[in-house]
Motif scaffolding. Sequence first.
Motif, short mmCIF file in Angstrom:
data_model
loop_
_atom_site.label_atom_id
_atom_site.label_comp_id
_atom_site.label_asym_id
_atom_site.label_seq_id
_atom_site.Cartn_x
_atom_site.Cartn_y
_atom_site.Cartn_z
N THR A 192 -28.39 -25.30 -33.27
CA THR A 192 -28.37 -26.77 -33.17
C THR A 192 -26.96 -27.31 -33.28
O THR A 192 -26.56 -28.22 -32.53
CB THR A 192 -29.26 -27.37 -34.27
N SER A 196 -24.85 -29.42 -30.36
CA SER A 196 -24.24 -30.73 -30.58
C SER A 196 -22.76 -30.72 -30.23
O SER A 196 -22.23 -31.68 -29.65
CB SER A 196 -24.44 -31.17 -32.04
N ALA A 199 -22.41 -30.79 -26.47
CA ALA A 199 -22.74 -32.12 -25.96
C ALA A 199 -21.58 -33.09 -26.17
O ALA A 199 -21.23 -33.87 -25.27
CB ALA A 199 -24.00 -32.65 -26.64
N ASN A 200 -20.96 -33.05 -27.34
CA ASN A 200 -19.83 -33.95 -27.61
C ASN A 200 -18.65 -33.65 -26.70
O ASN A 200 -17.96 -34.58 -26.23
CB ASN A 200 -19.41 -33.81 -29.07
N SER A 225 -17.61 -32.29 -35.01
CA SER A 225 -18.99 -32.33 -34.56
C SER A 225 -19.96 -32.19 -35.73
O SER A 225 -21.00 -32.85 -35.78
CB SER A 225 -19.25 -31.23 -33.52
N ASP A 229 -22.40 -35.29 -36.04
CA ASP A 229 -23.78 -34.91 -35.73
C ASP A 229 -24.19 -33.69 -36.55
O ASP A 229 -24.36 -32.60 -36.00
CB ASP A 229 -23.91 -34.61 -34.23
N PRO A 231 -26.21 -30.84 -38.27
CA PRO A 231 -27.53 -30.28 -37.93
C PRO A 231 -28.57 -30.58 -39.00
O PRO A 231 -29.74 -30.76 -38.70
CB PRO A 231 -27.26 -28.78 -37.79
N ALA A 327 -30.49 -36.29 -28.46
CA ALA A 327 -30.77 -35.57 -29.70
C ALA A 327 -32.13 -35.99 -30.23
O ALA A 327 -32.55 -37.14 -30.07
CB ALA A 327 -29.68 -35.84 -30.73
N ARG A 333 -31.35 -32.21 -36.64
CA ARG A 333 -31.21 -33.02 -35.43
C ARG A 333 -30.18 -32.40 -34.49
O ARG A 333 -29.12 -31.95 -34.92
CB ARG A 333 -30.80 -34.45 -35.79
N GLY A 334 -30.52 -32.41 -33.21
CA GLY A 334 -29.61 -31.93 -32.19
C GLY A 334 -30.25 -32.03 -30.82
O GLY A 334 -31.45 -32.30 -30.70
N PRO A 335 -29.48 -31.84 -29.74
CA PRO A 335 -30.04 -31.89 -28.39
C PRO A 335 -30.92 -30.68 -28.12
O PRO A 335 -30.61 -29.57 -28.54
CB PRO A 335 -28.81 -31.90 -27.49
#
Length: 343
Positions: A192, A196, A199-200, A225, A229, A231, A327, A333-335
Amino acid sequence: MQADAPRDIPAPTTSPERRTRAGRSTNRTGPSLLARGAAHDPYRFYRMLREQYPLSYDAPLGAWLISRYDDVTAALTDPRFTGFPHDGAPRGGPAPLGLCHGSARCLPSDRYTVVTGTVPAPLAERVERTAYVLARRIALRSRADLVEEFCRWLPAGSGRDVNRAPDGEAAQAAAAPAGDGPCLRDTALRETALASLLANLLDDPDLLAALRIEPALAGRAWTESLRRDPPVQVVLRRTVAEVTLSGGTLPAKAPVACLVGAAARDPQRFAAPDVFDPFRPDQDRTLTGPPGCPAVALGRLEAEQGLRALLDAMPRLRWAEGFRPAATGLLTRGPRSLLVRPG
């Protein structure tokens, strides 16, 4: 926003109250972390909590919510807090955080030696080899999902031969030898966190270009990160004594939900906290977990080697047309997907 003046709050019942100096009671129950929509956009919810409810009781969750950086930091380090619900962390020891579960190997004590946070050379070589094998496979495709085809298998495949087909649970267990504790065995959090990070970076082509020129920036991007964001968004603790925080005073034996995701974007601690900025000067305040934790060191290595392998194999790596990452998750939490054009 300036912190509210501390006030005494009695132990919560079904409807927690606080008493003013005049003796009148007012309801201290705040909005719930489990409310509809909170998981969709938790950062807007966190902002409301920091500004209006820095210490409030979440009745559906059954715990007090704290969201400001100073309060969360205190709950994670102050000996008046301990682990919850199983009270696994010793008093004063670090709470499970980020990529760390607070296992005995990571906690300073008379019985354990703190690990150095370095990754053994054979494991580091496996990480590098795994990253390049995965990246070269993806580079041959016109479209790929980095979560399914890279982030998931880099942590799991670091401990096994990735040229063999995945075999379910064996792939999850292969990330670390038996006996290395829950931090290394849980590859999902490293997956996760890596998703993230990618993605960033894919959101900032100029930063990706800078990383190709200066790979050492990957470490700063990884740390940033984890801040922006994390995890793990929520860490549970329990008070063992009365504790005064910025929003009031918690009684002893109170369950506390530390909103790490809210603390990491507290504007009182981080300038422009919603912006992904690897060059920010206050990275030392990021809540990433014990620096000696083997999972923290391994996650950083996987991020650095993974980025290098992806950028070497795919110089024109970019988002697939029309795709935007989203996300999901509340406690973690994460994409869940990262659709890209490799070349």
